[in-house]
Design an enzyme around this catalytic site. Structure first.
Site, PDB file in Angstrom:
ATOM      1  N   ALA A 175      -3.903   7.624  -4.959  1.00  0.00           N
ATOM      2  CA  ALA A 175      -2.504   7.195  -5.130  1.00  0.00           C
ATOM      3  C   ALA A 175      -2.560   5.713  -5.481  1.00  0.00           C
ATOM      4  O   ALA A 175      -2.511   4.843  -4.603  1.00  0.00           O
ATOM      5  CB  ALA A 175      -1.737   7.435  -3.843  1.00  0.00           C
TER       6      ALA A 175
ATOM      7  N   GLY B  13       0.836  -1.207   0.000  1.00  0.00           N
ATOM      8  CA  GLY B  13       0.000   0.000   0.000  1.00  0.00           C
ATOM      9  C   GLY B  13       0.859   1.240   0.000  1.00  0.00           C
ATOM     10  O   GLY B  13       2.047   1.173  -0.329  1.00  0.00           O
ATOM     11  N   ASN B  14       0.301   2.353   0.347  1.00  0.00           N
ATOM     12  CA  ASN B  14       1.098   3.589   0.461  1.00  0.00           C
ATOM     13  C   ASN B  14       0.467   4.493   1.514  1.00  0.00           C
ATOM     14  O   ASN B  14      -0.561   4.162   2.101  1.00  0.00           O
ATOM     15  CB  ASN B  14       1.234   4.272  -0.902  1.00  0.00           C
ATOM     16  N   HIS B  15       1.129   5.634   1.745  1.00  0.00           N
ATOM     17  CA  HIS B  15       0.731   6.499   2.868  1.00  0.00           C
ATOM     18  C   HIS B  15      -0.453   7.415   2.578  1.00  0.00           C
ATOM     19  O   HIS B  15      -0.791   8.241   3.414  1.00  0.00           O
ATOM     20  CB  HIS B  15       1.919   7.379   3.286  1.00  0.00           C
TER      21      HIS B  15
END
Ligand code: CTP
Length: 402
Positions: free
Chosen positions: A279, A211-213
């Site tokens: 994102a 995943g990402n932030h």
């Protein structure tokens, strides 16, 4: 300059003691630059004279179907002329007639002919106000789209104390000023806006993912702003803890890039504007393990395969749609963003530079630069994400209008 300047307003006065307050209300409207046409029910002439109101409004006041010399007062024309009609005071009798379609005087016939928004400011004694038939008539009127300016609690003409006092002229003025102000910013009314937000989670096994932030905040703020400005909004969001969203926004929750891709394509043909604020993970694990992967070896390799580029795929098939993308860059920002705009066939790109302090993931603020499809560059100040959302919608509205 007041938003009321040049607005055509019909003031409908019915027969209650609060009618005396309409003299100062007409003065306030005229001072704000409005054109005011006063129409009085016959009973209201016992409380204030047409001459007073004609003098203050600088126009003849109408009270009956017949003007002098047998000329007819065209209520249909009056109803079409107005930008807004306000019934103040609206007595229990006039409310009942309005709610039931009776038109035994010029004022009511004009009300029935009006195509504009209609406000009504009830004014009566407390027991008349509290009577179930008045409550029902008010409910009915509101269900027809009329807007109530609630009466106040206080001393009434009878000497009793309770609810039923007509709202003060200053408060009525404020209500209709707010109404016109809001109306002028409903610049996305009738437009369907699809927005992607948040990260995507690409599963490795049943318990792990890539995943990402991204928190989703920027996309949520844009969705709220678009909804506030009248758009029909669908927000397709990856996993996020955010909850606060305008109740009119339809939220579609997804997890992976492929799910987001599918939802975007399903909605694309009916959308006017699509904003890709998510994102999206560029890659996903090629194989997703059925069971939790055990730690055996010293090294562990995950083979990734490319996810579809959602915006680029929409850019390929776009017809009338206005496509907006984001670009997060760390170097050669403007050049890379322009390339992205072109490559994905976008109409507008919102550039985030990680070189700007205060911009990026998890921050309450953002500093963006807009680039339109003529490659015009519009750098913006560092602002809260809510304020940036407003700027983004402003820029979209401007570019979309072109
Ligand atoms: N985007 C998308 N689908 C993807 C990747 C990105 O729709 N698979 C959208 C994002 O929502 C964003 C824009 O494309 O609006 C730019 O994404 P970004 O990751 O900055 O650019 P990429 O095109 O992926 O290029 P790179 O990562 O090489 O900078």
């Amino acid at each position: 300059m007041s938003v009321l300047s040049g607005k055509k307003i019909i003031l409908g006065i019915s027969g209650g003691i609060a009618a005396y307050k309409t003299a100062s209300f007409v003065r306030l409207l005229i001072k704000a630059g409005a054109q005011v046409q006063v129409i009085m029910s016959p009973a209201s002439c016992d409380f204030i004279t047409p001459l007073t109101l004609a003098t203050l409004s600088k126009r003849p006041v109408y009270t009956q179907f017949e003007k002098d010399f047998g000329e007819w007062t065209n209520h249909v024309e009056l109803g079409l002329w107005a930008d807004l009609m306000i019934m103040a005071p609206a007595t229990a009798n006039t409310l009942a007639k309005m709610a039931n379609g009776l038109c035994d005087n010029l004022l009511l016939a004009t009300y029935l002919s009006a195509k504009c928004p209609v406000f009504f400011a009830p004014a009566m004694d407390l027991d008349m106000f509290a009577h179930p038939s008045t409550t029902e008539n008010t409910r009915k009127l509101k269900s027809y789209g009329n807007i109530e300016i609630e009466s106040a609690y206080g001393e009434l003409a009878s000497g009793l104390i309770g609810q039923g006092r007509m709202a003060e002229p200053e408060d009525i003025l404020q209500t209709i000023t707010d109404f016109f102000n809001n109306q002028s910013t409903l610049d996305l009314k009738g437009k369907k806006v699809v927005i992607t937000a948040g990260p995507t989670y690409e599963p490795i096994d049943p318990v792990r993912f890539i995943g990402n932030h991204s928190t989703g905040k920027m996309g949520f703020d844009i969705a709220n702003e678009a909804a506030k400005r009248g758009a029909e909004v669908v927000l397709i969001t990856g996993p996020t803890y955010l909850k606060s969203i305008n109740s009119s926004v339809k939220v579609v929750s997804v997890s992976t890039a492929n799910q987001m891709y599918k939802q975007c394509h399903e909605l694309f043909s009916s959308a006017h504007i699509v904003i890709g604020a998510a994102a999206v993970a560029d890659y996903r694990p090629k194989v997703v393990a059925d069971q939790k992967i055990k730690k055996n070896d010293e090294e562990f390799t995950i083979v990734l395969e490319k996810n579809p580029d959602i915006l680029a795929s929409l850019g390929e098939i776009k017809a009338h749609q206005f496509l907006v993308g984001f670009a997060l860059e760390t170097e050669n920002e403007i050049e890379y963003a322009k390339n992205k705009l072109k490559k994905k066939n976008l109409d507008l790109i919102v550039l985030n530079s990680l070189n700007d302090t205060g911009a990026g993931f998890g921050k309450p603020t953002n500093k963006v630069t807009f680039i339109d499809n003529d490659f015009n560059v519009f750098p913006q100040e560092l602002k809260s994400k809510e304020a940036v959302a407003k700027d983004i919608i402003d820029q979209i509205v401007k570019s979309y209008a072109k």
